[in-house]
Scaffold this motif. Structure first.
Motif, PDB file in Angstrom:
ATOM      1  N   PRO A 118       4.926 -27.249  10.135  1.00  0.00           N
ATOM      2  CA  PRO A 118       5.959 -26.273  10.528  1.00  0.00           C
ATOM      3  C   PRO A 118       7.174 -26.948  11.162  1.00  0.00           C
ATOM      4  O   PRO A 118       7.056 -27.962  11.860  1.00  0.00           O
ATOM      5  CB  PRO A 118       5.227 -25.381  11.532  1.00  0.00           C
ATOM      6  N   ALA A 119       8.335 -26.349  10.917  1.00  0.00           N
ATOM      7  CA  ALA A 119       9.583 -26.939  11.398  1.00  0.00           C
ATOM      8  C   ALA A 119       9.612 -27.061  12.915  1.00  0.00           C
ATOM      9  O   ALA A 119      10.274 -27.959  13.461  1.00  0.00           O
ATOM     10  CB  ALA A 119      10.769 -26.114  10.906  1.00  0.00           C
ATOM     11  N   LEU A 141       1.994 -27.737  18.314  1.00  0.00           N
ATOM     12  CA  LEU A 141       2.247 -26.630  17.395  1.00  0.00           C
ATOM     13  C   LEU A 141       3.105 -25.566  18.070  1.00  0.00           C
ATOM     14  O   LEU A 141       3.119 -25.453  19.302  1.00  0.00           O
ATOM     15  CB  LEU A 141       0.922 -26.026  16.938  1.00  0.00           C
ATOM     16  N   PRO A 142       3.798 -24.777  17.276  1.00  0.00           N
ATOM     17  CA  PRO A 142       4.637 -23.723  17.867  1.00  0.00           C
ATOM     18  C   PRO A 142       3.795 -22.737  18.668  1.00  0.00           C
ATOM     19  O   PRO A 142       2.633 -22.471  18.337  1.00  0.00           O
ATOM     20  CB  PRO A 142       5.261 -23.042  16.635  1.00  0.00           C
ATOM     21  N   SER A 143       4.378 -22.220  19.720  1.00  0.00           N
ATOM     22  CA  SER A 143       3.683 -21.222  20.537  1.00  0.00           C
ATOM     23  C   SER A 143       3.334 -20.020  19.665  1.00  0.00           C
ATOM     24  O   SER A 143       4.093 -19.625  18.777  1.00  0.00           O
ATOM     25  CB  SER A 143       4.573 -20.770  21.701  1.00  0.00           C
ATOM     26  N   GLY A 144       2.160 -19.452  19.938  1.00  0.00           N
ATOM     27  CA  GLY A 144       1.708 -18.301  19.168  1.00  0.00           C
ATOM     28  C   GLY A 144       0.858 -18.675  17.982  1.00  0.00           C
ATOM     29  O   GLY A 144       0.310 -17.796  17.317  1.00  0.00           O
ATOM     30  N   THR A 145       0.736 -19.966  17.686  1.00  0.00           N
ATOM     31  CA  THR A 145      -0.118 -20.378  16.567  1.00  0.00           C
ATOM     32  C   THR A 145      -1.559 -20.021  16.879  1.00  0.00           C
ATOM     33  O   THR A 145      -2.065 -20.321  17.967  1.00  0.00           O
ATOM     34  CB  THR A 145      -0.004 -21.893  16.316  1.00  0.00           C
ATOM     35  N   ASP A 146      -2.218 -19.378  15.939  1.00  0.00           N
ATOM     36  CA  ASP A 146      -3.609 -18.971  16.134  1.00  0.00           C
ATOM     37  C   ASP A 146      -4.488 -20.194  16.324  1.00  0.00           C
ATOM     38  O   ASP A 146      -4.349 -21.197  15.611  1.00  0.00           O
ATOM     39  CB  ASP A 146      -4.070 -18.182  14.893  1.00  0.00           C
ATOM     40  N   SER A 147      -5.373 -20.126  17.320  1.00  0.00           N
ATOM     41  CA  SER A 147      -6.241 -21.272  17.593  1.00  0.00           C
ATOM     42  C   SER A 147      -7.114 -21.629  16.394  1.00  0.00           C
ATOM     43  O   SER A 147      -7.534 -22.766  16.247  1.00  0.00           O
ATOM     44  CB  SER A 147      -7.123 -20.971  18.808  1.00  0.00           C
ATOM     45  N   HIS A 148      -7.383 -20.624  15.536  1.00  0.00           N
ATOM     46  CA  HIS A 148      -8.192 -20.926  14.349  1.00  0.00           C
ATOM     47  C   HIS A 148      -7.332 -21.508  13.235  1.00  0.00           C
ATOM     48  O   HIS A 148      -7.857 -22.113  12.309  1.00  0.00           O
ATOM     49  CB  HIS A 148      -8.900 -19.662  13.853  1.00  0.00           C
ATOM     50  N   PRO A 189      -4.233 -20.909  10.292  1.00  0.00           N
ATOM     51  CA  PRO A 189      -4.373 -20.515   8.877  1.00  0.00           C
ATOM     52  C   PRO A 189      -4.726 -21.722   8.017  1.00  0.00           C
ATOM     53  O   PRO A 189      -4.460 -22.863   8.371  1.00  0.00           O
ATOM     54  CB  PRO A 189      -2.987 -19.951   8.541  1.00  0.00           C
ATOM     55  N   GLY A 190      -5.287 -21.470   6.846  1.00  0.00           N
ATOM     56  CA  GLY A 190      -5.765 -22.528   5.969  1.00  0.00           C
ATOM     57  C   GLY A 190      -4.735 -23.593   5.627  1.00  0.00           C
ATOM     58  O   GLY A 190      -5.009 -24.798   5.768  1.00  0.00           O
ATOM     59  N   PRO A 191      -3.535 -23.224   5.185  1.00  0.00           N
ATOM     60  CA  PRO A 191      -2.548 -24.249   4.811  1.00  0.00           C
ATOM     61  C   PRO A 191      -2.176 -25.178   5.975  1.00  0.00           C
ATOM     62  O   PRO A 191      -2.025 -26.378   5.795  1.00  0.00           O
ATOM     63  CB  PRO A 191      -1.346 -23.421   4.337  1.00  0.00           C
ATOM     64  N   LEU A 192      -2.001 -24.598   7.163  1.00  0.00           N
ATOM     65  CA  LEU A 192      -1.660 -25.416   8.332  1.00  0.00           C
ATOM     66  C   LEU A 192      -2.807 -26.376   8.658  1.00  0.00           C
ATOM     67  O   LEU A 192      -2.575 -27.561   8.928  1.00  0.00           O
ATOM     68  CB  LEU A 192      -1.359 -24.524   9.535  1.00  0.00           C
ATOM     69  N   ARG A 193      -4.035 -25.865   8.628  1.00  0.00           N
ATOM     70  CA  ARG A 193      -5.182 -26.718   8.905  1.00  0.00           C
ATOM     71  C   ARG A 193      -5.245 -27.872   7.897  1.00  0.00           C
ATOM     72  O   ARG A 193      -5.494 -29.026   8.261  1.00  0.00           O
ATOM     73  CB  ARG A 193      -6.469 -25.903   8.857  1.00  0.00           C
ATOM     74  N   GLU A 246      -5.055 -31.849   8.753  1.00  0.00           N
ATOM     75  CA  GLU A 246      -6.151 -32.741   8.366  1.00  0.00           C
ATOM     76  C   GLU A 246      -5.647 -33.842   7.444  1.00  0.00           C
ATOM     77  O   GLU A 246      -6.077 -34.994   7.550  1.00  0.00           O
ATOM     78  CB  GLU A 246      -7.257 -31.935   7.685  1.00  0.00           C
ATOM     79  N   ARG A 247      -4.710 -33.491   6.530  1.00  0.00           N
ATOM     80  CA  ARG A 247      -4.165 -34.499   5.625  1.00  0.00           C
ATOM     81  C   ARG A 247      -3.364 -35.544   6.397  1.00  0.00           C
ATOM     82  O   ARG A 247      -3.463 -36.746   6.120  1.00  0.00           O
ATOM     83  CB  ARG A 247      -3.293 -33.817   4.567  1.00  0.00           C
ATOM     84  N   PHE A 248      -2.599 -35.096   7.405  1.00  0.00           N
ATOM     85  CA  PHE A 248      -1.824 -36.050   8.211  1.00  0.00           C
ATOM     86  C   PHE A 248      -2.737 -37.022   8.960  1.00  0.00           C
ATOM     87  O   PHE A 248      -2.523 -38.239   8.943  1.00  0.00           O
ATOM     88  CB  PHE A 248      -0.946 -35.286   9.207  1.00  0.00           C
TER      89      PHE A 248
END
Length: 853
Positions: free
Chosen positions: A50-51, A78-85, A87-91, A95-97
């Motif tokens: 995320p930007a 991570l940006p504030s408000g990001t769900d602790s779980h 979303p799949g693409p962010l995860r 993990e790729r990084f």
């Protein structure tokens, strides 16, 4: 994918190609950090995160420095408000990084959090809070990072942070025994290491007071001189740590023996006479660590006062030169020591004598640090200073703390110039675990504890003797000087005796007292040698030692110093059996000095009578002892105490002449380990088989009394202790009795000694094996003396050689000094009567003592 690894390798090769300096090490740390920055930024850009996300360097990496094999600690904000779980693409992107980082050789330690999560974790864990304070932006919006830093700083409770970091440092120092002078110090974590310097910067940064030494100097927390010294010593520690990583090829912050020589060689240090290059390296390290320790105290106290908001503790005048500032001694002005050098030692006289004074204020520490140039030869010769030094020695309390503080502040080495030479002096004798100065102060502490009622339970007999000694200050002087000539070459005992004689004359000790302290230093090893290497049951041994000592005052002083000395070498060296040998030697010698030389026959008869009484108390039948005692010679009764005579008679009266071995064991009467009795037909390899069993079962033999009855039966008694300190020896009695008896019924060739890994100390500082074989005083037997580096199976290997040549043992004195053994045997045998066979025996013993390749 190998670009990062190859770039890092080029940097390390370039560093290794030239003579290492502090400046080049600092440049390497910066270059490694920048090289890592570039690699992480490139991988971050590919990760499509995320930007508003940020990649932040934290911890040591956040300082913009990276040691060759240190972790790369990063925060993925991570940006504030990001769900602790998440979303799949962010995860998947995260993990790729992280996977890409490891694939490229970046061994990162990563955490993934929002700002709120960072603040919550920092609130719960001061370590997390510390890491976040050193944050540095690598990628992501500058505005997001700026807000992150502001929030982290705003949420710091500075007084609580100071308290937590101070307690953390105390805990860390305790782990390293509160000394920078360990023989294998951790240049990052040990007292005086890099962590102590980082602690100061963390506290200053948290309080908004700056994050460089220059900034702290500008803020008035340290002087410009102190700033330069902090910078210089920090650079020295960084250079050493950097070289350790390079030499080990991994993260290694300990100056272990294996690496000391290699680091010294890389620094271009060369041996100077008997002083090894590694010792020169360690001296350089210790002096840097000592300066860091002193400056750390000054700055930490100043930071504490500044953070407290100018609320000064109550100040009470002590005299016209000193104040009591909340329990700390404070000089009335910064120029006191320059103007009145005699006040320097007065500081420690007050520290030792005035109740409630528990340390020195930052102002006093700074004044001492800056007064080193006035502590010169003229200052040392000042009669007032000499009186004050003796006043510290003769103070009713506080000697241990006063002398430790004098050493920490460099005053002790500047007053006792001979002491200065052994500050940070390593000892490569395999049983001292402290530098010479720390060992001396440990011995001083041990002597002092003999005189304190609260420690009387530790060594009751020593406490009883010390309480009756007329002038404890003489014992303290003996402790201060006993090893002060270490490292010069020659006999350090005799050289030390010369030094203490000069001290005694300069400080106007009486002729009698001068002779005593000189005797203590010259003979400080003698009691230990007699007790552990000679036959205390021989009246001639006691008579000769009594003549050497002269009188009860000398004997008592020597005994107290000897116990304190052995206790101050290493926690591994002392044991209850060693204490018993020393006490037995003391008591026998004292009786001889009292005009009652041992009447051997009367002594033995009294011992027999006491044994009979003990048997009667155990409901033994009359004459229970007779069958056994009729078969034993006078030497047996001379070498065993009444309780042992009774135990042997009670256990063996039914087994006289039995064909099978009899083994009995009991918890040792001296308090540690087991006492084991072996009664078996005497054969040439009996002692070797016994040693072989103990070796295989993990026991160390502390002492062996070997006897052969008139009917050809061996009656041997062993003091053994398990190599596992957690062992409950009482539970091992049935096992030892059964397994040892079984081992003694075996025939055939003796098994090979077990192989065990050598300790790093033994490998790094091997002790040259020595074998001495000479006739005893009466030319009726031979005295075999052996010295070697200790290892598993060593005594068994010696016993195999003796068994091979049919050499009989009459007495064994086993002495383990840390990782060195000093064993003495009284032996006999036909092989020793022929020069060629004797040389063969000595040669094979040397082979047995040699360390495996």
């Amino acid at each position: 994918m190998n670009a990062y690894r190859e770039g890092k390798q080029r940097l390390l090769q370039a560093f290794a190609a030239q003579a290492p300096t502090a400046a080049r090490a600092q440049r390497l740390l910066k270059d490694l950090a920048q090289h890592t920055d570039a690699a992480l930024r490139a991988l971050w850009e590919q990760a499509a995160l995320p930007a508003q996300a940020c990649l932040i360097a934290v911890g040591g990496y956040g300082r913009g420095e990276l040691f060759p094999h240190s972790d790369v600690d990063v925060l993925l904000l991570l940006p504030s408000g990001t769900d602790s779980h998440m979303p799949g693409p962010l995860r998947e992107s995260l993990e790729r990084f992280i996977t890409d980082c490891w694939d490229h050789g970046l061994e990162i330690g990563s955490s993934v959090r929002t700002l709120d999560e960072c603040l919550e974790e920092a609130r719960k864990d001061v370590t997390v809070q510390t890491a976040l304070l050193e944050a540095r932006r690598l990628a992501g919006p500058a505005a997001v990072f700026k807000r992150f830093r502001a929030e982290v700083q705003r949420h710091v409770d500075v007084p609580a942070f100071l308290r937590a970091k101070t307690l953390e440092a105390q805990q860390r120092h305790t782990k390293f025994e509160d000394t920078p002078y360990a023989l294998e110090p951790n240049c990052k974590e040990s007292p005086g290491g890099l962590r102590d310097l980082q602690l100061l910067i963390w506290i200053a940064r948290a309080a908004g007071l700056g994050h460089t030494w220059a900034a702290l100097a500008q803020g008035g927390l340290i002087t410009a001189l102190e700033s330069r010294h902090l910078h210089r010593n920090e650079a020295t520690l960084k250079l050493i740590r950097c070289l350790l990583h390079c030499q080990a090829g991994r993260r290694e912050d300990r100056l272990v023996f294996d690496l000391q020589a290699a680091v010294a060689q890389q620094l271009g240090l060369q041996a100077q006479g008997s002083v090894r290059a590694s010792e020169l390296l360690m001296r350089r390290y210790y002096w840097a660590a000592k300066a860091v320790t002193q400056l750390n105290q000054i700055l930490l106290l100043n930071l504490s006062e500044r953070i407290a908001g100018g609320v000064a503790p109550p100040t009470v005048p002590v005299n016209e030169r000193f104040l009591d500032r909340g329990g700390l001694i404070e000089v009335v002005d910064d120029g006191l020591y320059q103007r009145e050098p005699q006040a320097i030692l007065e500081t420690f006289v007050l520290y030792a004598n005035v109740q409630g004074l528990k340390g020195l204020s930052s102002r006093t520490l700074r004044a001492l640090y800056n007064a080193r140039q006035v502590m010169d030869a003229r200052w040392r010769a000042d009669p007032v200073n000499r009186q004050q030094f003796m006043a510290i020695l003769r103070a009713p309390q506080g000697q241990t703390h006063a002398f430790r503080l004098m050493n920490q502040t460099s005053v002790l080495g500047r007053y006792l110039w001979v002491f200065r030479a052994i500050v940070g002096q390593m000892q490569h004798d395999l049983f001292h675990v402290y530098t010479v100065d720390q060992h001396i102060l440990m011995v001083l502490r041990n002597v002092r504890r003999f005189l304190l009622p609260e420690h009387a339970h530790e060594y009751p007999f020593c406490s009883q003797l010390a309480a009756q000694f007329d002038d404890p200050a003489l014992l303290y002087i003996g402790a201060l000087f006993h090893d002060v000539a270490k490292g010069r070459g020659g006999d350090h005992s005799q050289l030390g005796a010369q030094e203490v004689r000069r001290f005694a004359r300069a400080h106007k000790l009486s002729k009698v007292d001068t002779e005593l302290v000189e005797f203590l230093v010259a003979k400080h090893l003698r009691l230990s040698q007699v007790a552990q290497k000679e036959d205390l049951s021989d009246p001639e041994v006691i008579a000769a030692f009594a003549a050497e000592v002269g009188d009860a005052r000398h004997l008592t002083a020597l005994y107290l110093l000897t116990v304190a000395d052995i206790r101050g070498t290493s926690p591994k060296v002392w044991n209850a059996w060693k204490g018993k040998l020393l006490e037995d030697c003391y008591r026998l010698t004292l009786r001889h000095l009292g005009g009652a030389p041992v009447n051997r026959e009367a002594e033995i008869e009294a011992r027999k009578q006491e044994a009979r009484q003990l048997l009667a108390l155990r409901s033994a039948l009359p004459e229970t002892e007779a069958p056994l005692w009729r078969t034993l010679q006078l030497s047996y009764f001379a070498r065993h105490e009444a309780a042992e005579l009774a135990w042997h008679a009670r256990e063996l009266w039914r087994h006289i002449g039995a064909p099978q071995p009899v083994v009995r064991a009991r918890p040792s009467p001296v308090g540690e380990g087991l006492q084991v009795l072996v009664y078996a037909r005497d054969v040439p390899d009996l002692f070797a088989r016994i040693c072989g069993y103990f070796d295989g079962a993990g026991f160390n033999i502390l002492d062996a009394k070997i006897h052969t009855s008139t009917d050809g039966v061996a009656l041997d008694t062993f003091q053994v202790i398990s190599s596992d300190p957690a062992t409950l020896h009482r539970d091992l009695v049935p096992l030892v009795e059964q397994k040892l008896a079984l081992a003694l019924t075996q025939t055939g060739p003796l098994p090979e000694p077990r192989r065990a890994r050598l300790s790093r100390r033994v490998k790094s500082f091997p002790y040259q094996p020595r074998v001495s074989l000479r006739p005893d005083e009466r030319a009726q037997a031979w005295v075999l003396s052996l010295s070697a580096s200790d290892r598993a199976g060593l005594l068994y290997a010696i016993a195999r050689v003796l068994a091979k040549h049919h050499i009989n043992l009459q007495l064994a004195k086993i002495s383990t000094l840390g990782e060195r053994v000093e064993d003495t045997f009284l032996v006999s045998g036909a092989a020793l009567q022929h020069a060629r066979q004797q040389l063969q025996v000595e040669s094979e013993l040397l082979d047995a003592l040699a360390l495996p390749a």
